[in-house]
Motif scaffolding. Structure first.
Motif, PDB file in Angstrom:
ATOM      1  N   LEU A 113      39.297  54.646   8.232  1.00 39.13           N
ATOM      2  CA  LEU A 113      39.866  54.973   9.544  1.00 39.13           C
ATOM      3  C   LEU A 113      41.381  54.981   9.484  1.00 39.13           C
ATOM      4  O   LEU A 113      42.040  55.822  10.119  1.00 39.13           O
ATOM      5  N   LEU A 114      41.944  54.059   8.707  1.00 38.87           N
ATOM      6  CA  LEU A 114      43.390  54.017   8.557  1.00 38.87           C
ATOM      7  C   LEU A 114      43.888  55.234   7.781  1.00 38.87           C
ATOM      8  O   LEU A 114      44.922  55.834   8.137  1.00 38.87           O
ATOM      9  N   GLU A 126      46.397  61.136   8.180  1.00 37.83           N
ATOM     10  CA  GLU A 126      46.349  62.598   8.239  1.00 37.83           C
ATOM     11  C   GLU A 126      46.728  63.123   9.617  1.00 37.83           C
ATOM     12  O   GLU A 126      47.022  64.306   9.774  1.00 37.83           O
ATOM     13  N   LEU A 127      46.710  62.246  10.616  1.00 41.29           N
ATOM     14  CA  LEU A 127      46.946  62.675  11.993  1.00 41.29           C
ATOM     15  C   LEU A 127      48.387  62.466  12.444  1.00 41.29           C
ATOM     16  O   LEU A 127      48.881  63.210  13.302  1.00 41.29           O
ATOM     17  N   ARG A 173      55.616  52.833  13.510  1.00 42.01           N
ATOM     18  CA  ARG A 173      54.809  51.998  12.635  1.00 42.01           C
ATOM     19  C   ARG A 173      53.359  52.469  12.792  1.00 42.01           C
ATOM     20  O   ARG A 173      52.786  52.359  13.863  1.00 42.01           O
ATOM     21  N   ARG A 174      52.804  52.999  11.711  1.00 46.55           N
ATOM     22  CA  ARG A 174      51.434  53.513  11.784  1.00 46.55           C
ATOM     23  C   ARG A 174      50.487  52.348  11.532  1.00 46.55           C
ATOM     24  O   ARG A 174      50.211  51.959  10.398  1.00 46.55           O
ATOM     25  N   VAL A 175      49.979  51.795  12.611  1.00 46.90           N
ATOM     26  CA  VAL A 175      49.192  50.562  12.566  1.00 46.90           C
ATOM     27  C   VAL A 175      47.951  50.725  13.424  1.00 46.90           C
ATOM     28  O   VAL A 175      48.015  51.279  14.525  1.00 46.90           O
ATOM     29  N   LEU A 176      46.835  50.234  12.928  1.00 43.62           N
ATOM     30  CA  LEU A 176      45.643  50.064  13.750  1.00 43.62           C
ATOM     31  C   LEU A 176      45.578  48.596  14.154  1.00 43.62           C
ATOM     32  O   LEU A 176      45.478  47.706  13.307  1.00 43.62           O
ATOM     33  N   LEU A 235      46.685  46.443  10.875  1.00 43.64           N
ATOM     34  CA  LEU A 235      46.826  46.933   9.509  1.00 43.64           C
ATOM     35  C   LEU A 235      47.748  48.142   9.513  1.00 43.64           C
ATOM     36  O   LEU A 235      47.525  49.105  10.267  1.00 43.64           O
ATOM     37  N   GLN A 236      48.781  48.091   8.682  1.00 51.95           N
ATOM     38  CA  GLN A 236      49.773  49.160   8.597  1.00 51.95           C
ATOM     39  C   GLN A 236      49.591  49.961   7.314  1.00 51.95           C
ATOM     40  O   GLN A 236      49.373  49.393   6.243  1.00 51.95           O
ATOM     41  N   LEU A 237      49.727  51.278   7.440  1.00 54.48           N
ATOM     42  CA  LEU A 237      49.611  52.187   6.303  1.00 54.48           C
ATOM     43  C   LEU A 237      50.936  52.907   6.082  1.00 54.48           C
ATOM     44  O   LEU A 237      51.499  53.492   7.015  1.00 54.48           O
ATOM     45  N   VAL A 238      51.432  52.847   4.841  1.00 52.00           N
ATOM     46  CA  VAL A 238      52.581  53.653   4.426  1.00 52.00           C
ATOM     47  C   VAL A 238      52.156  54.440   3.203  1.00 52.00           C
ATOM     48  O   VAL A 238      51.807  53.864   2.171  1.00 52.00           O
ATOM     49  N   LEU A 239      52.161  55.751   3.335  1.00 48.35           N
ATOM     50  CA  LEU A 239      51.714  56.629   2.260  1.00 48.35           C
ATOM     51  C   LEU A 239      52.834  56.868   1.248  1.00 48.35           C
ATOM     52  O   LEU A 239      54.012  56.643   1.552  1.00 48.35           O
ATOM     53  N   PRO A 240      52.495  57.312   0.037  1.00 49.60           N
ATOM     54  CA  PRO A 240      53.526  57.593  -0.969  1.00 49.60           C
ATOM     55  C   PRO A 240      54.590  58.546  -0.426  1.00 49.60           C
ATOM     56  O   PRO A 240      54.277  59.562   0.196  1.00 49.60           O
TER      57      PRO A 240
END
Length: 359
Positions: A67-68, A73-74, A82-85, A106-111
């Motif tokens: 889901l994260l 992708e969105l 801050r991209r966090v769920l 939970l935070q996601l940081v992509l390459p």
């Protein structure tokens, strides 16, 4: 029971007086003056034991990660800030809370991504769950992040996050947002640029403050620890060395708290953080405490019984134990749990309470 002069029983702390027609008319009349009768709500305001909307709950990482990644992708980290769920407690929907006093997500940081620089009056922790090699920068110093690292962002310090590795980075954010909401003391400010300038070498704060020494001219300017990354390899080594003494706490196994080297207090002014080792087959005795606690599974698998419900966990899962809930842990193999709570707040206010059942 103590009796009144009229031989009536004093109101019990759990009993609400009868509402007679005359009393009802009186209550309606005083409401227009911004008044209400304490005796009608006494047992809701002052309870015999903690009564919380916080529920025990477990979030499975194998469900959360897809889901994260879908969120990645969105929306970009830049657009989201801050991209966090948010890990929202099911007992408190739409509140942004995992416990009554704490926020977690939970935070996601992509390459190649950058989460832009800002600062706020909230204290924040990062506990690295998945991935290796991204960085967080705090007040001009970067630190690389690895699984199990405990990283803090003190209140009102500039911070940004970036990922120069070739894999996604996911960590848990823990903040005292509800505490500052309670006090109406929330402030935030953008930096003005996406990144703050790097003014200190990586590892500078750990070298200065992480060896039971302080610079001779050190002057304290804040309550939070001057160390902002507590690497997991050092924490794990400390636990492994201590286990040789074979002194196991019946309720916690081997549990350590992260501290501020300046005064030995909690590393953060409003959040206490802990790490504990549970040997294979070590079934803990029950305990309960007033600090609702968030757990993140670092290593191992097993289950915990919280307020009578069973929660089976594996690495990277998150679960929460409400205030005053009975808790036991049952590892199926050697396990390590990271946890955080508002214990330091309660201790400073003199209201923290715990009860052990290991006699």
């Amino acid at each position: 029971r103590v009796l009144s002069p009229h031989s009536e029983k004093y109101m019990s702390i759990v009993d609400t007086p009868e509402v007679t027609p005359e009393r009802a008319r009186y209550y309606d009349r005083i409401r227009d003056h911004g008044l209400s009768p304490l005796w009608m709500v006494f047992n809701r305001l002052i309870t015999r034991e903690p009564k919380s909307q916080c529920h025990p709950h477990l979030w499975r990482y194998d469900i959360l990660k897809p889901l994260l990644m879908e969120a990645g992708e969105l929306i970009t980290a830049r657009e989201a800030e801050r991209r966090v769920l948010i890990l929202e407690n099911p007992g408190m929907p739409d509140s942004g809370r995992i416990t009554t006093s704490l926020y977690a997500g939970l935070q996601l940081v992509l390459p190649g991504e950058l989460a832009p620089a800002h600062r706020h009056s909230q204290s924040a922790l990062r506990f690295v769950v998945d991935g290796d090699g991204a960085y967080t920068a705090v007040n001009g110093e970067r630190t690389l992040m690895s699984p199990g690292d405990f990283v803090i962002t003190p209140p009102w310090t500039w911070h940004d996050h970036g990922n120069e590795s070739d894999a996604p980075m996911i960590w848990m954010d823990g903040l005292d947002i509800p505490v500052l909401q309670f006090f109406d003391a929330s402030f935030a400010e953008p930096y003005g640029e996406e990144e703050q300038p790097v003014t200190r070498k990586t590892g500078d704060s750990l070298a200065r403050y992480g060896a039971n020494m302080l610079p001779v001219d050190f002057e304290r300017t804040r309550l939070a620890s001057p160390i902002f990354n507590y690497p997991y390899d050092r924490s794990r080594e400390a636990i492994d060395r201590m286990r040789r003494q074979d002194e196991w706490d019946p309720c916690h196994g081997l549990k350590l708290r992260y501290i501020n080297p300046v005064d030995g207090d909690a590393a953060m002014p409003t959040i206490s953080a802990f790490i504990q080792l549970l040997p294979n087959g070590f079934n803990t005795a029950a305990y309960q405490s007033t600090d609702a606690t968030v757990f993140s599974v670092v290593e191992g698998r097993g289950y915990s019984i919280i307020a009578g419900d069973r929660f089976d966990w594996t690495p990277r899962d998150t679960f929460v134990a409400p205030s005053w809930a009975l808790v036991t842990h049952h590892p199926a193999e050697e396990s390590v749990l990271f946890s955080f709570s508002d214990r330091i707040c309660q201790q400073k206010l003199g209201i923290f309470r715990e009860q052990r059942h290991d006699a």
